[in-house]
Design a protein around this motif. Structure first.
Motif, PDB file in Angstrom:
ATOM      1  N   TYR A 432      17.342  37.137  20.531  1.00  0.00           N
ATOM      2  CA  TYR A 432      16.882  36.069  19.640  1.00  0.00           C
ATOM      3  C   TYR A 432      16.655  36.695  18.264  1.00  0.00           C
ATOM      4  O   TYR A 432      15.738  37.505  18.136  1.00  0.00           O
ATOM      5  CB  TYR A 432      15.581  35.448  20.136  1.00  0.00           C
ATOM      6  CG  TYR A 432      15.665  34.779  21.478  1.00  0.00           C
ATOM      7  CD1 TYR A 432      15.986  33.432  21.589  1.00  0.00           C
ATOM      8  CD2 TYR A 432      15.404  35.489  22.648  1.00  0.00           C
ATOM      9  CE1 TYR A 432      16.051  32.799  22.829  1.00  0.00           C
ATOM     10  CE2 TYR A 432      15.483  34.875  23.892  1.00  0.00           C
ATOM     11  CZ  TYR A 432      15.796  33.533  23.974  1.00  0.00           C
ATOM     12  OH  TYR A 432      15.860  32.922  25.209  1.00  0.00           O
ATOM     13  N   PRO A 433      17.472  36.385  17.268  1.00  0.00           N
ATOM     14  CA  PRO A 433      18.640  35.507  17.302  1.00  0.00           C
ATOM     15  C   PRO A 433      19.845  36.180  17.962  1.00  0.00           C
ATOM     16  O   PRO A 433      19.853  37.406  18.143  1.00  0.00           O
ATOM     17  CB  PRO A 433      18.913  35.252  15.812  1.00  0.00           C
ATOM     18  CG  PRO A 433      18.385  36.459  15.127  1.00  0.00           C
ATOM     19  CD  PRO A 433      17.178  36.890  15.910  1.00  0.00           C
ATOM     20  N   SER A 555      13.680  43.022  11.581  1.00  0.00           N
ATOM     21  CA  SER A 555      15.126  43.252  11.733  1.00  0.00           C
ATOM     22  C   SER A 555      15.542  44.663  11.363  1.00  0.00           C
ATOM     23  O   SER A 555      16.647  45.097  11.709  1.00  0.00           O
ATOM     24  CB  SER A 555      15.906  42.240  10.892  1.00  0.00           C
ATOM     25  OG  SER A 555      15.488  42.282   9.540  1.00  0.00           O
ATOM     26  N   VAL A 582      13.556  40.157  20.335  1.00  0.00           N
ATOM     27  CA  VAL A 582      13.361  39.138  19.304  1.00  0.00           C
ATOM     28  C   VAL A 582      13.143  39.870  17.991  1.00  0.00           C
ATOM     29  O   VAL A 582      12.369  40.827  17.938  1.00  0.00           O
ATOM     30  CB  VAL A 582      12.138  38.245  19.601  1.00  0.00           C
ATOM     31  CG1 VAL A 582      12.002  37.154  18.550  1.00  0.00           C
ATOM     32  CG2 VAL A 582      12.232  37.640  20.989  1.00  0.00           C
ATOM     33  N   SER A 583      13.833  39.459  16.948  1.00  0.00           N
ATOM     34  CA  SER A 583      13.615  40.103  15.648  1.00  0.00           C
ATOM     35  C   SER A 583      13.215  39.073  14.606  1.00  0.00           C
ATOM     36  O   SER A 583      13.584  37.904  14.705  1.00  0.00           O
ATOM     37  CB  SER A 583      14.869  40.855  15.184  1.00  0.00           C
ATOM     38  OG  SER A 583      15.925  39.973  14.875  1.00  0.00           O
ATOM     39  N   HIS A 584      12.439  39.529  13.646  1.00  0.00           N
ATOM     40  CA  HIS A 584      12.013  38.638  12.565  1.00  0.00           C
ATOM     41  C   HIS A 584      12.387  39.239  11.220  1.00  0.00           C
ATOM     42  O   HIS A 584      12.671  40.434  11.101  1.00  0.00           O
ATOM     43  CB  HIS A 584      10.509  38.359  12.633  1.00  0.00           C
ATOM     44  CG  HIS A 584       9.632  39.579  12.522  1.00  0.00           C
ATOM     45  ND1 HIS A 584       9.358  40.192  11.317  1.00  0.00           N
ATOM     46  CD2 HIS A 584       8.967  40.293  13.470  1.00  0.00           C
ATOM     47  CE1 HIS A 584       8.562  41.225  11.523  1.00  0.00           C
ATOM     48  NE2 HIS A 584       8.314  41.316  12.818  1.00  0.00           N
ATOM     49  N   GLN A 627      12.957  34.086  12.027  1.00  0.00           N
ATOM     50  CA  GLN A 627      14.076  34.964  12.362  1.00  0.00           C
ATOM     51  C   GLN A 627      14.921  35.299  11.136  1.00  0.00           C
ATOM     52  O   GLN A 627      15.755  36.204  11.187  1.00  0.00           O
ATOM     53  CB  GLN A 627      14.908  34.348  13.479  1.00  0.00           C
ATOM     54  CG  GLN A 627      14.129  34.319  14.793  1.00  0.00           C
ATOM     55  CD  GLN A 627      14.907  33.721  15.958  1.00  0.00           C
ATOM     56  OE1 GLN A 627      16.049  33.301  15.802  1.00  0.00           O
ATOM     57  NE2 GLN A 627      14.286  33.675  17.122  1.00  0.00           N
TER      58      GLN A 627
END
Length: 923
Positions: A432-433, A555, A582-584, A627
């Motif tokens: 995600y994403p 990220s 999951v990365s932001h 994201q």
């Protein structure tokens, strides 16, 4: 006579204003005193585990918006899962080794390192790191992040270091660790090798030069007067040149111009002729690069030869097709140099100054040498052109200074033997994403060996002993012994004890006939520290498990923690350390610019919490598409605060109208609900379902948007507005009133639980005012599952259409108000001219007066027969006029029957009956 006391108006001590900056710390103190984290863990013990593994922030300085975004997102995930059927412990962590702490001590704290031993300096580093942890821990807790704050994991603790040593040993045993001389990113400002994850790119102005190398041995394919032309943006590497690389399959031309002959790639002849101002060019010969192998040329500065070699890395994107090759200063250069047996010449020392291996430039800083080297090339007549370019260039992420490629003896972790396993594990992970999979896959696919050694003092020592013959010794026996010593004493003993005392008792080796040993004094890359956390934390602690369910970080961690954790875990266990990544993005200012003190656009979490409260910051986090990069500013936070106010006011209205409701005795069965109550109950289940799907897919903005829309549109603007007459005017125990309260109670309980992961301070306050609850904290409850309701689709479709009709009626009422036909809507009579399905829907909707909040609503004839002064809409025509009759002093409806009751002549018939039957003792 006043009839106010006969109305059941809202009553609640839940304040309209949150006063979050003052109340949140009190709430957090209460949680701490009650040890709410332990109570949550005890309640959920025995359930399926869900482990979010905390990527450790660096223990230095106050937290910034990136920290806040990251930690709040993690808290959403953990809190939700602990309220949704899982046992979800959260163990926060800190990364504590590395250069920034060394720098902070020497520069900011003015520690004179020269007066301290390595061990003494390391102890000061540890003391500093622990103070920074305390500082950051308080700030993270102020965000409302719940976790095992008294028992975090810290990379400098003995048990962590012991497990890290075991990871290193296991990788070495499996053949993934080796020592060798290779060009690596080298930071002269840090005097240490760097890993790729420690590199960031900034623009740098560099000289761009074209230099000719005259052929000295044409190998029967070239004449000795002909000249290879190379291009470089690092003139300082020319002294280290040992070769010229050409592509074996490209065609090269010997170009005659101005009495000289130059060798360049055929495809670039025209471009270069224009670049150099060549006139009357003539191609006198062409040949493939493979024919040039073994040709030698004179070095442009020294009396030695440069060998022409073949390299697949050569391309025509820039330059001449002939590539300047210095095996000591480039990765491709090194590889091709090894193939041809070239030396690894690196005439630059740890601090970036030339050594005597670069005659004429000894003691000159490499970047400053660009000018003098270029001048010498010009004097010798080999400089064809000099310009300057600005290009993206690697910099040390800590010092922000440029780095160089420099060949040194380093320890490396090789992923070559496990690359396919790594790639397979990347495909097995949930992303995600989704683009995260491609990003990490490509990084692993293209990644070279990982330089894990650092020439610093503050870090975990590389647990290598050397025999008398210089052979590195890393065996199960030595690794386990060092790990046990570190667990008992900490890694400082590596710098305090004698080498013999660090070895197992009676240890012998064929590499040391005399029984003497030395040890490695380099430390491990900090990314090896944090990358070992799957072993040092998930495997070490009984309250966690490996693999973790999710890692969530910025990220930038695709090349950092996600990557190093994957490499070490697959090397040791054969599996990725996580099921989901999951990365932001990064936090930017309101204009989308990077935050910078110089620009004055930095938003500080601590300041925001002092001004607005943590729940506003948390609600902002839930509202953005995290994201991608996210924007934050005072204006954006004001919008978020307005959204918070609407949600809070919805909670307050619901609480106020439950002041006389006991869920144990006053509930009404759903089968006795009116249709409007049934509809809102169906919509509540829809919101619950959508929000939980949002939580499950890490789409927290879907949670926020669905709850916010439900509160502001369907509850506040519709249901709660329509319900006021029933709630305030009707008798206390009227079934319709209790049904409305039942819906409101279930709605409030559900919404409170649903948004607890996002705004826990506020929902805890709501919970304290809710009637009938038995749990001491909303955190000790579960979010309910959506209820399947028979006929929900038909009900949803019907009432969606009715609400559309209501919107049109409200527009007509607004116009009538503007034209002074009526004042308040209760002064109106509404005539509806409808036909077909819409007529049937309205006739079955129940109380139309209440639905439109008017005194009289009447369904008339067909739409086509509506008077010309009506308001025509797509499905209905609406005519608004002043209602006939008098205004009731109790319900404010205009009714013709006001005054019919002689006892209460100010009231309508309904209110007179209610007062006589239920409030005769009051009035």
């Amino acid at each position: 006579m006043s009839y106010k006391e006969t109305l059941l108006m809202p009553k609640t001590k839940f304040p309209m204003r949150g006063n979050l900056p003052n109340k949140e710390p009190e709430r957090q103190k209460q949680w701490e005193e009650e040890n709410i984290y332990a109570k949550v863990q005890e309640r959920t013990k025995g359930r399926e585990m869900f482990v979010l593994h905390d990527g450790p922030p660096y223990a230095n300085g106050d937290i910034h918006m990136g920290h806040a975004l990251n930690k709040i997102l993690k808290d959403f995930i953990v809190r939700y899962h602990s309220m949704n059927g899982y046992h979800a412990p959260y163990v926060p962590g800190w990364d504590t080794h590395g250069l920034p702490i060394e720098t902070a001590l020497t520069k900011n704290k003015k520690v004179d390192r020269k007066k301290l031993s390595v061990a003494e300096f390391r102890k000061k580093c540890e003391e500093y790191a622990m103070k920074q942890i305390d500082r950051q821990r308080d700030q993270f807790k102020r965000l409302g992040v719940r976790g095992d704050w008294e028992n975090p994991y810290v990379t400098l603790t003995p048990e962590y270091e012991a497990q890290q040593v075991r990871v290193f040993g296991e990788m070495a045993k499996n053949g993934h660790i080796y020592k060798g001389e290779k060009p690596v990113y080298w930071s002269p400002s840090s005097e240490s090798a760097l890993a790729e994850a420690e590199i960031e790119y900034h623009d740098k102005r560099s000289p761009s030069i074209y230099v000719s190398f005259t052929v000295s041995n044409g190998n029967e394919v070239l004449e000795n007067t002909e000249k290879f032309v190379i291009w470089t943006t690092t003139p300082w590497t020319i002294p280290a040149n040992l070769a010229i690389a050409v592509h074996p399959e490209l065609e090269y031309s010997v170009v005659k111009t101005g009495g000289e002959k130059f060798i360049v790639a055929t495809e670039l002849v025209d471009t270069l002729a224009e670049e150099f101002g060549w006139e009357d060019t003539e191609i006198v010969k062409t040949l493939t690069g493979s024919k040039l192998e073994g040709v030698k040329a004179v070095h442009p500065l020294y009396e030695r030869e440069s060998l022409v070699v073949l390299g697949e890395h050569v391309n025509l994107e820039a330059g001449t097709g002939c590539v300047h090759t210095a095996p000591g200063h480039g990765e491709d250069d090194f590889v091709v140099g090894q193939q041809y047996g070239l030396d690894v010449l690196c005439p630059v020392n740890d601090k970036g100054y030339f050594t005597e291996e670069a005659p004429g430039f000894e003691g000159v800083f490499y970047d400053e040498a660009n000018k003098s080297i270029t001048e010498q090339l010009d004097e010798r007549g080999v400089l064809l052109k000099l310009t300057f370019i600005t290009h993206s260039y690697p910099h040390d992420w800590r010092t922000k200074k440029p780095v160089i490629f420099r060949a040194t003896n380093q320890w490396f972790a090789s992923i070559e033997n496990i690359r396919e396993e790594l790639l397979q594990e990347v495909e097995n992970v949930n992303w995600y994403p989704g683009w995260g999979e491609t990003r990490l896959y490509n990084m692993v696919r293209d990644r070279g060996d990982w330089c894990i050694s650092r020439q610093r003092a503050w870090g975990v020592p590389i647990p290598i002993f050397y025999g008398e013959d210089g052979t590195p010794i890393v065996e199960d026996e030595t690794i386990e012994h060092v790990a046990a010593l570190f667990r008992e004493h900490g890694s400082n003993i590596w710098f305090e004890w004698e080498t013999k005392d660090l070895l197992p008792e009676g240890y012998t080796s064929t590499h040391s006939p005399q029984g003497t040993f030395t040890r490695e004094m380099d430390i491990m890359d900090v990314w090896f520290d944090s990358g070992s956390s799957h072993q040092a934390v998930l495997e070490e602690r009984e309250d966690l498990q490996r693999p973790a369910d999710v890692y969530i970080e910025g990220s930038d961690q695709y090349r950092g923690w996600f990557n190093s954790s994957l490499s070490t875990s697959v090397a040791v266990t054969g599996k990725a350390p996580y099921h989901t990544i999951v990365s932001h993005g990064f936090a930017l200012d309101g204009e989308g610019q990077k935050m910078s003190k110089s620009l004055g656009n930095v938003m500080v979490p601590n300041d925001i919490m002092k001004q607005m409260g943590a729940d506003i910051l948390r609600l902002w986090t839930a509202s953005v598409d995290y994201q991608a990069d996210v924007r934050i500013s005072d204006a954006i936070l004001k919008q978020v605060a307005e959204g918070y106010r609407k949600i809070r006011n919805t909670f307050r209205f619901l609480l106020g109208n439950l002041h006389d409701f006991d869920p144990a005795t006053n509930r009404v069965d759903r089968s006795d609900f009116r249709e409007i109550d049934q509809y809102i109950y169906v919509r509540l289940q829809d919101v619950l379902k959508k929000a939980k799907e949002g939580y499950d897919s890490y789409q927290f903005s879907n949670v926020y948007q669905s709850v916010h829309h439900f509160c502001t549109i369907e509850l506040s603007s519709f249901y709660m507005d329509v319900a006021k007459d029933t709630l305030y005017v009707e008798p206390e125990n009227l079934s319709a009133r209790r049904a409305t309260q039942t819906v409101m109670y279930d709605t409030l309980v559900t919404l409170t639980k649903l948004v607890t992961p996002i705004i826990p301070h506020t929902t805890e306050e709501v919970w304290a005012h809710l009637p009938g609850v038995t749990e001491e904290s909303v955190q000790l409850t579960d979010i309910p599952e959506p209820v399947a309701i028979e006929g929900a689709d038909a009900l949803r479709e019907k009432w969606t259409h009715i609400m559309e009709v209501r919107d049109e009626v409200l527009k007509a009422l607004e116009e009538a108000r503007n034209n002074k036909v009526i004042g308040k809507s209760l002064e109106a009579r509404v005539e509806l001219f409808v036909s077909g399905e819409t007529r049937s829907l309205l006739e079955s909707a129940g109380d139309l007066n209440g639905l439109f909040i008017v005194s009289d609503a009447v369904i008339m004839g067909e739409k086509e027969s509506a008077p010309t002064d009506s308001h025509v809409f797509e499905t209905i025509s609406v005519r608004v006029e002043a209602a006939s009759g008098e205004k009731c002093e109790r319900c404010w409806h205009v009714k013709e029957n006001v005054g019919e009751d002689e006892t209460h002549p100010e009231l309508c018939s309904r209110c007179a009956t209610v007062v006589k039957e239920h409030y005769s003792h009051v009035v």
